[in-house]
Structure formats: structure tokens, C-alpha cells
Enzyme design. Structure first.
Site, PDB file in Angstrom:
ATOM      1  N   TYR A  72       0.832  -1.206   0.000  1.00  0.00           N
ATOM      2  CA  TYR A  72       0.000   0.000   0.000  1.00  0.00           C
ATOM      3  C   TYR A  72       0.860   1.246   0.000  1.00  0.00           C
ATOM      4  CZ  TYR A  72      -4.327  -2.517   0.119  1.00  0.00           C
ATOM      5  OH  TYR A  72      -5.385  -3.310  -0.259  1.00  0.00           O
ATOM      6  N   ASN A 107     -12.514   3.464  -6.586  1.00  0.00           N
ATOM      7  CA  ASN A 107     -11.064   3.656  -6.473  1.00  0.00           C
ATOM      8  C   ASN A 107     -10.680   4.179  -5.100  1.00  0.00           C
ATOM      9  OD1 ASN A 107     -11.056   2.885  -9.132  1.00  0.00           O
ATOM     10  ND2 ASN A 107     -11.020   4.974  -9.924  1.00  0.00           N
ATOM     11  N   HIS A 124     -14.926   2.050  -1.566  1.00  0.00           N
ATOM     12  CA  HIS A 124     -13.888   1.132  -1.080  1.00  0.00           C
ATOM     13  C   HIS A 124     -12.822   1.849  -0.258  1.00  0.00           C
ATOM     14  CE1 HIS A 124     -15.182  -1.604  -4.629  1.00  0.00           C
ATOM     15  NE2 HIS A 124     -15.974  -1.723  -3.590  1.00  0.00           N
ATOM     16  N   CYS A 158      -0.058   2.061  16.505  1.00  0.00           N
ATOM     17  CA  CYS A 158      -1.046   3.037  16.976  1.00  0.00           C
ATOM     18  C   CYS A 158      -0.561   3.662  18.289  1.00  0.00           C
ATOM     19  CB  CYS A 158      -2.364   2.300  17.203  1.00  0.00           C
ATOM     20  SG  CYS A 158      -3.610   3.265  18.050  1.00  0.00           S
TER      21      CYS A 158
HETATM   22  C1  BV8 Z   1     -18.406  -7.538   0.842  1.00  0.00           C
HETATM   23  C2  BV8 Z   1      -9.804  -1.688  -2.037  1.00  0.00           C
HETATM   24  C3  BV8 Z   1     -19.613  -8.557   2.588  1.00  0.00           C
HETATM   25  C4  BV8 Z   1      -8.560  -2.487  -1.824  1.00  0.00           C
HETATM   26  C5  BV8 Z   1     -11.317  -3.090  -3.333  1.00  0.00           C
HETATM   27  C6  BV8 Z   1     -20.819 -12.263  -4.759  1.00  0.00           C
HETATM   28  C7  BV8 Z   1     -20.196 -13.251  -5.481  1.00  0.00           C
HETATM   29  C8  BV8 Z   1     -18.842 -13.537  -5.308  1.00  0.00           C
HETATM   30  C9  BV8 Z   1     -18.077 -12.812  -4.394  1.00  0.00           C
HETATM   31  C10 BV8 Z   1     -18.714 -11.842  -3.689  1.00  0.00           C
HETATM   32  C11 BV8 Z   1     -20.055 -11.555  -3.839  1.00  0.00           C
HETATM   33  N1  BV8 Z   1     -20.388 -10.556  -2.995  1.00  0.00           N
HETATM   34  C12 BV8 Z   1     -19.308 -10.188  -2.308  1.00  0.00           C
HETATM   35  C13 BV8 Z   1     -18.272 -10.951  -2.721  1.00  0.00           C
HETATM   36  C14 BV8 Z   1     -16.902 -10.886  -2.256  1.00  0.00           C
HETATM   37  C15 BV8 Z   1     -16.162  -9.727  -2.900  1.00  0.00           C
HETATM   38  C16 BV8 Z   1     -16.235  -9.729  -4.389  1.00  0.00           C
HETATM   39  O1  BV8 Z   1     -16.978  -8.939  -4.981  1.00  0.00           O
HETATM   40  N2  BV8 Z   1     -15.440 -10.539  -5.027  1.00  0.00           N
HETATM   41  C17 BV8 Z   1     -15.412 -10.502  -6.470  1.00  0.00           C
HETATM   42  C18 BV8 Z   1     -13.993 -10.370  -6.963  1.00  0.00           C
HETATM   43  C19 BV8 Z   1     -16.112 -11.708  -7.013  1.00  0.00           C
HETATM   44  N3  BV8 Z   1     -16.682  -8.486  -2.398  1.00  0.00           N
HETATM   45  C20 BV8 Z   1     -16.290  -8.070  -1.188  1.00  0.00           C
HETATM   46  O2  BV8 Z   1     -15.576  -8.718  -0.454  1.00  0.00           O
HETATM   47  C21 BV8 Z   1     -16.790  -6.707  -0.736  1.00  0.00           C
HETATM   48  N4  BV8 Z   1     -17.287  -6.849   0.603  1.00  0.00           N
HETATM   49  O3  BV8 Z   1     -19.127  -7.963   0.000  1.00  0.00           O
HETATM   50  O4  BV8 Z   1     -18.582  -7.696   2.188  1.00  0.00           O
HETATM   51  C22 BV8 Z   1     -19.799  -8.259   3.995  1.00  0.00           C
HETATM   52  C23 BV8 Z   1     -21.009  -7.693   4.408  1.00  0.00           C
HETATM   53  C24 BV8 Z   1     -21.200  -7.443   5.741  1.00  0.00           C
HETATM   54  C25 BV8 Z   1     -20.186  -7.723   6.676  1.00  0.00           C
HETATM   55  C26 BV8 Z   1     -18.960  -8.247   6.243  1.00  0.00           C
HETATM   56  C27 BV8 Z   1     -18.763  -8.535   4.909  1.00  0.00           C
HETATM   57  C28 BV8 Z   1     -15.639  -5.713  -0.662  1.00  0.00           C
HETATM   58  C29 BV8 Z   1     -15.152  -5.376  -2.039  1.00  0.00           C
HETATM   59  C30 BV8 Z   1     -14.116  -4.251  -1.968  1.00  0.00           C
HETATM   60  C31 BV8 Z   1     -12.728  -4.786  -2.238  1.00  0.00           C
HETATM   61  N5  BV8 Z   1     -11.747  -3.697  -2.252  1.00  0.00           N
HETATM   62  N6  BV8 Z   1     -10.425  -2.092  -3.294  1.00  0.00           N
HETATM   63  C32 BV8 Z   1      -7.450  -2.047  -2.733  1.00  0.00           C
HETATM   64  O5  BV8 Z   1      -7.675  -1.229  -3.642  1.00  0.00           O
HETATM   65  O6  BV8 Z   1      -6.327  -2.546  -2.532  1.00  0.00           O
HETATM   66  S1  BV8 Z   1     -11.962  -3.480  -4.836  1.00  0.00           S
HETATM   67  C33 BV8 Z   1     -10.713  -3.335  -5.977  1.00  0.00           C
HETATM   68  O7  BV8 Z   1     -11.148  -4.089  -7.066  1.00  0.00           O
HETATM   69  C34 BV8 Z   1     -10.511  -1.962  -6.540  1.00  0.00           C
HETATM   70  O8  BV8 Z   1     -10.583  -0.945  -5.607  1.00  0.00           O
HETATM   71  C35 BV8 Z   1     -11.584  -1.847  -7.552  1.00  0.00           C
HETATM   72  O9  BV8 Z   1     -12.699  -1.270  -6.974  1.00  0.00           O
HETATM   73  C36 BV8 Z   1     -11.879  -3.254  -7.877  1.00  0.00           C
HETATM   74  C37 BV8 Z   1     -11.420  -3.573  -9.269  1.00  0.00           C
HETATM   75  O10 BV8 Z   1     -12.497  -3.275 -10.025  1.00  0.00           O
HETATM   76  P1  BV8 Z   1     -12.413  -2.180 -11.195  1.00  0.00           P
HETATM   77  O11 BV8 Z   1     -12.388  -0.822 -10.597  1.00  0.00           O
HETATM   78  O12 BV8 Z   1     -13.505  -2.517 -12.095  1.00  0.00           O
HETATM   79  O13 BV8 Z   1     -11.010  -2.344 -11.883  1.00  0.00           O
HETATM   80  P2  BV8 Z   1     -10.529  -3.510 -12.828  1.00  0.00           P
HETATM   81  O14 BV8 Z   1      -9.043  -3.435 -12.852  1.00  0.00           O
HETATM   82  O15 BV8 Z   1     -11.196  -4.782 -12.459  1.00  0.00           O
HETATM   83  O16 BV8 Z   1     -11.111  -3.106 -14.275  1.00  0.00           O
HETATM   84  C38 BV8 Z   1     -10.649  -1.943 -14.919  1.00  0.00           C
HETATM   85  C39 BV8 Z   1     -11.586  -1.725 -16.085  1.00  0.00           C
HETATM   86  O17 BV8 Z   1     -11.246  -0.512 -16.737  1.00  0.00           O
HETATM   87  C40 BV8 Z   1     -11.499  -2.828 -17.140  1.00  0.00           C
HETATM   88  O18 BV8 Z   1     -12.805  -3.164 -17.550  1.00  0.00           O
HETATM   89  C41 BV8 Z   1     -10.725  -2.159 -18.283  1.00  0.00           C
HETATM   90  O19 BV8 Z   1     -11.158  -2.625 -19.540  1.00  0.00           O
HETATM   91  C42 BV8 Z   1     -11.102  -0.717 -18.115  1.00  0.00           C
HETATM   92  N7  BV8 Z   1     -10.091   0.260 -18.549  1.00  0.00           N
HETATM   93  C43 BV8 Z   1      -8.740   0.191 -18.348  1.00  0.00           C
HETATM   94  N8  BV8 Z   1      -8.170   1.327 -18.835  1.00  0.00           N
HETATM   95  C44 BV8 Z   1      -9.177   2.111 -19.315  1.00  0.00           C
HETATM   96  C45 BV8 Z   1     -10.398   1.436 -19.143  1.00  0.00           C
HETATM   97  N9  BV8 Z   1     -11.572   1.958 -19.534  1.00  0.00           N
HETATM   98  C46 BV8 Z   1     -11.551   3.169 -20.124  1.00  0.00           C
HETATM   99  N10 BV8 Z   1     -10.432   3.884 -20.329  1.00  0.00           N
HETATM  100  C47 BV8 Z   1      -9.231   3.386 -19.940  1.00  0.00           C
HETATM  101  N11 BV8 Z   1      -8.109   4.112 -20.148  1.00  0.00           N
HETATM  102 ZN    ZN Z   2      -5.212   1.576  18.173  1.00  0.00          ZN
END
Ligand code: BV8
Ligand code: ZN
Length: 252
Positions: A72, A107, A124, A158
């Protein structure tokens, strides 16, 4: 080779001209032209052998705090050198041309804010707001010594409870911030147009936002390098670079 001119559907331009409330929903692709790697890009250096999904979890942090905190810190330092790109700037301009515009981002960077967007909803969290893993006290980021290369770094402790400081992001398996999520869902349900920019639409529950807008009668336009499959009559896919398409949506 002349630059391929991207045709913006008239339906979208007309909808933006008439819109009372526009939602802009962004993913890592909106920051790509600022040189910030997306979540789909392979990791480099020390972390090359990992999938981001493995590192962006509380389990990974507890298993190897130095490895995850170093990742990070490395990303944060790269962000300090990055600048908002024409996509971020076009969103600021669009906000001046419609009665109401809400920015919802997945983001963890601050490029929307640095371009001038206000009240950005970070679903996020933010890489700039670390806090204590144990007592959640915010940790004021000091000017950390520049990392010359990718390395593991022990997280700070902390000053209140000696717990480990963690990044202020939402990890996989962690709940999204309630207030931001509710505000984002409400905006999606009450907008006329939703622009979904640079997201692969995989991460839940954020990925529901464009569908929520569609179900509420909004026109949804996906702006992505790759075509996005559209299941709905009011869903459009504009294929291209966000920094080239978004300026076409705003009046000069
Ligand atoms: C939760 C912070 C429950 C960290 C991030 C259902 C099914 C399966 C799994 C799950 C489900 N529901 C929940 C889950 C689990 C999980 C999940 O979704 N897994 C996925 C992978 C299947 N979700 C979670 O765990 C979430 N929490 O559900 O909690 C809960 C409820 C109560 C109590 C306790 C628990 C939490 C999700 C948040 C994770 N943290 N970020 C960090 O950054 O290090 S998410 C992380 O991935 C990023 O921040 C970002 O948000 C995400 C990636 O997604 P995108 O932004 O779409 O980026 P990506 O690279 O994938 O795509 C880029 C796109 O841009 C592409 O399409 C590309 O073509 C395009 N592109 C590229 N360049 C350009 C462009 N387009 C235009 N112009 C360009 N120049
Ligand atoms: Zn503390």
C-alpha cells in the site's frame, strides 16, 4: 493513422442535456491514463507472484503485515506522483453543466478530488486514510521516506493502543462503509443518466449500481476499453479510452 473518431450516440448527448441528476460511477480504468495500474494489471516486483485479490484482505495483512503495508505504501507513493487525467477533468466540467452530479468511485485514489470533484463517494475507502487495525483510531500519515524500490515495510503502531496501523481501504470480505453505500444506492435510484466508467463490473456489491440505475429508469452508458454487454434497451456501451470519450460528452 488518423485517430479513430468515436461516435457518441445522440441518445446519450440528448439525455445529458435534459438530465436533472447525473451519476458518474468509476473504477480503476478512469485512473489508468494517470499511470495508475488497474486491478487487472499484473502486480510488479515483490508482489508479482500475488493476485491483488490475495493481498487486499485482512487475512493477508495479519499473515504478513510488512508485505501488505509495503504494497500500500508503494501504491500510495506512486499516486503522489500521478496527476488527474482528461477523464477526471471532463467529469468536473460535466458537473458544471448539469443541475446535480454525484461521483461514486470504487477507487482508493484521490484523483477525482485533485481534479476538483467534490463530495466523492468512496465505496472502497481511501489509501490516504490509514487507521488502527485494533481500535480504528485514524493515523495521521506523515511524510514517509520515499521508497526507492518495492519492499516490505513494517506498518506503524497506533499511539493509542500499540495496535498495527492498516490502510483505510475496504478489503475483500469487509463491509463497505454504510453511509457511502446508502448514498450511492440512493443516487443510482434517483438519477436520469448513469455513466459507468472504467470498471470491469466484477466486484460486489458496487457492481449492482448500474443495474439499480437501469431498473429505476435511467439511461446507463458504459465507457470502457472493451465492449460491455448490454442487456437493456436503455443501456449503451461506448468503447474507447475514458480520457478521449468523456471530453466528447461535455460542451466546450
Ligand atoms: C463484501 C480496495 C460482505 C482495496 C477493493 C458475490 C459473489 C462472489 C463474491 C462476492 C459476492 N459478494 C461479495 C463478494 C466478495 C467480494 C467480491 O466482490 N469478489 C469478487 C472479486 C467476485 N466483495 C467483497 O468482499 C466486498 N465486501 O461484499 O462484504 C460483507 C457484508 C457485511 C459484513 C462483512 C462482509 C468488498 C469489495 C471491496 C474490495 N476492495 N479495493 C485495494 O484497492 O487494494 S476493490 C478493488 O477491485 C478496486 O478498488 C476496484 O474497486 C476493484 C477492481 O475493479 P475495477 O475498478 O472494475 O477495476 P478492474 O481493474 O477490475 O477493471 C478496470 C476496467 O477498466 C477494465 O474493464 C478495463 O477494460 C477498463 N479500462 C482500463 N483502462 C481504461 C479502461 N476503460 C476506459 N479507459 C481506460 N483508459
Ligand atoms: Zn489503536
Amino acid at each position: 493513422m488518423p485517430k479513430k473518431t468515436i461516435q457518441v450516440p445522440t441518445e446519450l448527448l440528448n439525455a445529458l442535456a435534459d438530465a436533472q441528476h447525473v451519476v458518474v460511477f468509476t473504477g480503476a480504468g478512469v485512473s489508468a491514463e494517470s499511470g495508475v495500474s488497474t486491478f487487472r494489471d499484473a502486480l510488479t516486483g515483490l508482489w508479482a507472484r500475488f493476485d491483488p485479490m490475495q493481498l487486499a484482505t485482512p487475512e493477508a495483512f495479519l499473515a504478513d503485515p510488512d508485505l501488505v503495508w509495503g504494497w500500500y505504501e508503494w501504491r500510495r507513493q506512486l499516486l503522489l506522483k500521478a496527476h488527474p487525467n482528461p477523464a477526471h477533468q471532463a467529469i468536473v466540467k460535466l458537473a458544471q453543466q448539469v443541475p446535480k452530479l454525484t461521483v461514486i468511485t470504487q477507487n482508493v485514489d484521490d484523483l477525482h478530488e485533485r481534479a476538483g470533484s467534490r463530495d466523492v463517494l468512496h465505496l472502497h475507502g481511501s489509501i490516504f486514510n490509514p487507521r488502527c487495525f485494533s481500535c480504528a483510531q485514524p493515523y495521521p500519515l506523515k511524510q514517509a521516506p520515499a521508497m526507492r524500490h518495492e519492499q516490505a515495510l513494517p506498518p506503524p503502531t497506533c499511539s493509542y493502543c500499540q495496535g498495527m496501523i492498516r490502510p483505510g481501504v475496504v478489503w475483500f470480505g469487509e463491509a463497505l462503509p454504510q453511509a457511502e453505500m446508502e448514498a450511492a444506492f440512493a443516487a443510482a435510484e434517483n438519477c436520469d443518466v448513469l455513466l459507468s466508467i472504467g470498471t470491469s463490473g466484477v466486484v460486489q456489491p458496487a457492481a449492482q449500481i448500474p443495474q439499480l440505475a437501469l431498473r429505476s429508469g435511467a439511461l446507463v452508458a458504459h465507457i470502457n476499453l472493451e465492449p460491455v454487454s448490454c442487456q437493456h434497451a436503455r443501456e449503451l456501451s461506448l468503447v474507447g479510452v475514458a480520457g478521449q470519450i468523456l471530453p466528447l460528452l461535455v460542451q466546450d
